[in-house]
Scaffold this motif. Structure first.
Motif, PDB file in Angstrom:
ATOM      1  N   VAL A 166       0.879  -1.208   0.033  1.00 41.36           N
ATOM      2  CA  VAL A 166       0.150   0.139   0.232  1.00 41.36           C
ATOM      3  C   VAL A 166       0.956   1.197   0.062  1.00 41.36           C
ATOM      4  O   VAL A 166       0.695   2.219  -0.629  1.00 41.36           O
ATOM      5  N   LYS A 167       1.763   1.137   0.990  1.00 44.86           N
ATOM      6  CA  LYS A 167       2.861   2.333   0.959  1.00 44.86           C
ATOM      7  C   LYS A 167       3.573   2.664  -0.637  1.00 44.86           C
ATOM      8  O   LYS A 167       3.608   3.760  -1.042  1.00 44.86           O
ATOM      9  N   ARG A 168       3.787   1.637  -1.419  1.00 45.67           N
ATOM     10  CA  ARG A 168       4.333   1.697  -2.768  1.00 45.67           C
ATOM     11  C   ARG A 168       3.326   1.925  -3.417  1.00 45.67           C
ATOM     12  O   ARG A 168       3.505   2.924  -4.402  1.00 45.67           O
ATOM     13  N   LEU A 169       2.148   1.637  -3.318  1.00 42.72           N
ATOM     14  CA  LEU A 169       0.816   2.273  -4.433  1.00 42.72           C
ATOM     15  C   LEU A 169       0.934   3.601  -3.897  1.00 42.72           C
ATOM     16  O   LEU A 169       0.643   4.392  -5.211  1.00 42.72           O
ATOM     17  N   GLN A 170       1.044   4.295  -2.877  1.00 38.92           N
ATOM     18  CA  GLN A 170       1.052   5.600  -2.771  1.00 38.92           C
ATOM     19  C   GLN A 170       2.033   6.310  -3.520  1.00 38.92           C
ATOM     20  O   GLN A 170       1.838   7.444  -3.997  1.00 38.92           O
ATOM     21  N   GLY A 171       3.320   5.851  -3.398  1.00 41.81           N
ATOM     22  CA  GLY A 171       4.313   6.501  -4.363  1.00 41.81           C
ATOM     23  C   GLY A 171       3.932   6.454  -5.758  1.00 41.81           C
ATOM     24  O   GLY A 171       4.398   7.482  -6.663  1.00 41.81           O
ATOM     25  N   ILE A 172       3.315   5.350  -6.283  1.00 45.27           N
ATOM     26  CA  ILE A 172       3.084   5.346  -7.583  1.00 45.27           C
ATOM     27  C   ILE A 172       1.935   6.330  -8.095  1.00 45.27           C
ATOM     28  O   ILE A 172       2.084   7.044  -8.987  1.00 45.27           O
ATOM     29  N   LEU A 173       0.862   6.413  -7.199  1.00 44.33           N
ATOM     30  CA  LEU A 173      -0.042   7.223  -7.757  1.00 44.33           C
ATOM     31  C   LEU A 173       0.404   8.624  -7.464  1.00 44.33           C
ATOM     32  O   LEU A 173       0.039   9.272  -8.201  1.00 44.33           O
ATOM     33  N   LYS A 174       1.307   9.168  -6.740  1.00 52.51           N
ATOM     34  CA  LYS A 174       1.631  10.542  -6.669  1.00 52.51           C
ATOM     35  C   LYS A 174       2.607  10.606  -7.879  1.00 52.51           C
ATOM     36  O   LYS A 174       2.358  11.927  -8.326  1.00 52.51           O
ATOM     37  N   GLN A 175       3.141   9.817  -8.229  1.00 56.40           N
ATOM     38  CA  GLN A 175       4.274  10.248  -9.479  1.00 56.40           C
ATOM     39  C   GLN A 175       3.332  10.085 -10.599  1.00 56.40           C
ATOM     40  O   GLN A 175       3.623  10.601 -11.605  1.00 56.40           O
ATOM     41  N   SER A 176       2.012   9.327 -10.779  1.00 57.63           N
ATOM     42  CA  SER A 176       1.256   9.345 -11.863  1.00 57.63           C
ATOM     43  C   SER A 176       0.454  10.441 -12.028  1.00 57.63           C
ATOM     44  O   SER A 176      -0.110  11.068 -13.156  1.00 57.63           O
ATOM     45  N   LEU A 177       0.104  11.324 -10.794  1.00 54.31           N
ATOM     46  CA  LEU A 177      -1.005  12.285 -10.908  1.00 54.31           C
ATOM     47  C   LEU A 177      -0.459  13.414 -11.818  1.00 54.31           C
ATOM     48  O   LEU A 177      -1.519  14.120 -12.317  1.00 54.31           O
ATOM     49  N   PRO A 178       0.578  13.761 -11.956  1.00 54.01           N
ATOM     50  CA  PRO A 178       0.913  15.008 -12.928  1.00 54.01           C
ATOM     51  C   PRO A 178       0.303  14.519 -14.388  1.00 54.01           C
ATOM     52  O   PRO A 178       0.229  15.515 -14.992  1.00 54.01           O
ATOM     53  N   LEU A 179       0.390  13.370 -14.785  1.00 60.75           N
ATOM     54  CA  LEU A 179      -0.101  13.122 -16.092  1.00 60.75           C
ATOM     55  C   LEU A 179      -1.795  12.848 -16.293  1.00 60.75           C
ATOM     56  O   LEU A 179      -2.052  13.137 -17.309  1.00 60.75           O
ATOM     57  N   LEU A 180      -2.666  13.085 -14.998  1.00 59.92           N
ATOM     58  CA  LEU A 180      -3.753  12.821 -15.235  1.00 59.92           C
ATOM     59  C   LEU A 180      -4.489  14.365 -15.364  1.00 59.92           C
ATOM     60  O   LEU A 180      -3.962  15.247 -14.708  1.00 59.92           O
ATOM     61  N   ARG A 181      -5.256  14.142 -16.293  1.00 57.83           N
ATOM     62  CA  ARG A 181      -6.083  15.486 -16.539  1.00 57.83           C
ATOM     63  C   ARG A 181      -7.028  15.910 -15.394  1.00 57.83           C
ATOM     64  O   ARG A 181      -7.513  15.115 -14.692  1.00 57.83           O
ATOM     65  N   ARG A 211      -6.454   9.324  -0.741  1.00 57.31           N
ATOM     66  CA  ARG A 211      -6.801  11.096   0.018  1.00 57.31           C
ATOM     67  C   ARG A 211      -5.380  11.435   0.229  1.00 57.31           C
ATOM     68  O   ARG A 211      -5.107  12.587   0.006  1.00 57.31           O
ATOM     69  N   ALA A 212      -4.551  10.665   0.757  1.00 56.83           N
ATOM     70  CA  ALA A 212      -3.161  11.225   1.259  1.00 56.83           C
ATOM     71  C   ALA A 212      -2.275  11.934  -0.226  1.00 56.83           C
ATOM     72  O   ALA A 212      -1.572  12.883   0.202  1.00 56.83           O
ATOM     73  N   VAL A 213      -2.641  11.279  -1.259  1.00 61.00           N
ATOM     74  CA  VAL A 213      -1.983  12.045  -2.317  1.00 61.00           C
ATOM     75  C   VAL A 213      -2.806  13.032  -3.112  1.00 61.00           C
ATOM     76  O   VAL A 213      -2.238  13.390  -4.083  1.00 61.00           O
TER      77      VAL A 213
END
Length: 307
Positions: A166-181, A211-213
């Motif tokens: 789950v902690k790793r997923l948090q990092g993945i989502l955080k790095q992916s967010l700039p690409l999301l419209r 929520r954290a990201v």
């Protein structure tokens, strides 16, 4: 328990049931342009689940990103649904499988573009900077790190392993967010996992992580693995599942009811609009633009056409 009773959404969060188990997963893979090694990716998103998410949360021509694509089922179903597909994997084992599946989808008639990048996630997302603010959907599974523990017949996944995942997923989502419209969706598929016979409540952990990201929870759903016949669920157990159930019963003295669904957590981007590049077009509209996304020579990438 099957876990169906665990669907306890927030009062202001809509919930729904996806009828994605009308065919078993092996039939789904057999009917699609998938290479045989796809079945080895046990954390993959089932094709029917991917199709439901893609067709209900994007439009034709949108771009779908799976930042931990594994064997590439999300990419294949995005291409077959007339969406552009981008996948990233940090596991060398899955890059050639995902690449082969994307190529098979192109040969099967998909006309949109797909690419698969491997290597560290931060470098891969950096190479996709041309898609900043343009991805319509991030669709990915919660991949549990490490194999199940085997100390007992049903020890399952170590909770520490689940927390790391789950902690790793948090990092993945955080790095992916700039690409999301802005207003785009993030969908995380969570398999029900056990530890010593008890279900781990990973869905709530994923909600907290979203929520954290900076994501806004939008829906909490379940994707059925069992066939829906009227008001009845019909679950067909594989031989491996039957053996697991028998081992669990011998070890604990209690039967284990097979899980009949995956949890689905749906978020929306809630941050201000990110300016797009002035000359941005979806991947594949211009070969020169696609070339601009190519990584360093030590990275590998599949452009969206058959070899």
């Amino acid at each position: 328990m099957s876990g169906l009773a665990r669907l306890t959404p927030h009062p202001q969060m809509p919930a729904s049931v996806w009828a994605t188990g009308q065919q078993d997963v092996r039939t789904q893979l057999a009917e699609g342009p998938y290479v045989p090694d796809t079945v080895q990716d046990r954390a993959r998103i089932h094709p029917a689940v991917a199709v439901h998410a893609i067709t209900n949360y994007t439009r034709p021509g949108d771009t779908v990103l799976d930042p931990q694509c594994g064997a590439g089922t999300v990419l294949v179903e995005a291409l077959r649904s007339d969406r552009h597909a981008v996948g990233i994997t940090e596991m060398p084992r899955w890059w050639p499988v995902a690449r082969a599946n994307v190529t098979a989808a192109k040969r099967d008639g998909a006309t949109t573009d797909g690419m698969v990048l491997d290597g560290p996630l931060d470098r891969a997302t950096a190479r996709l900077s041309g898609l900043t603010g343009c991805v319509g959907l991030v669709l990915t599974p919660l991949r549990l790190e490490g194999p199940p523990r085997r100390r007992t017949a049903d020890s399952g996944f170590d909770p520490d392993c689940a927390r790391r995942s789950v902690k790793r997923l948090q990092g993945i989502l955080k790095q992916s967010l700039p690409l999301l419209r802005p207003g785009g969706h993030v969908i995380v598929i969570v398999r029900l996992s056990r530890h010593r016979g008890y279900l781990l409540n990973l869905a709530d952990d994923v909600l907290v992580t979203g929520r954290a990201v900076g994501l806004s929870p939008a829906e909490r759903c379940i994707a059925l693995l069992a066939e829906l016949r009227g008001d009845r669920l019909v679950l067909t157990a594989s031989m491996a599942q039957r053996r697991h159930d028998a081992r669990h019963q011998r070890s604990t003295g209690h039967p284990a009811v097979l899980t009949a669904h995956h949890d689905v957590l749906i978020f929306r981007a809630s941050y201000p609009a990110v300016p797009r590049a002035a000359n941005h077009r979806p991947p594949g509209k211009d070969r020169q633009e696609r070339l601009s996304l190519l990584p360093d020579p030590q990275d590998r990438v599949l452009e969206g056409h058959a070899a």
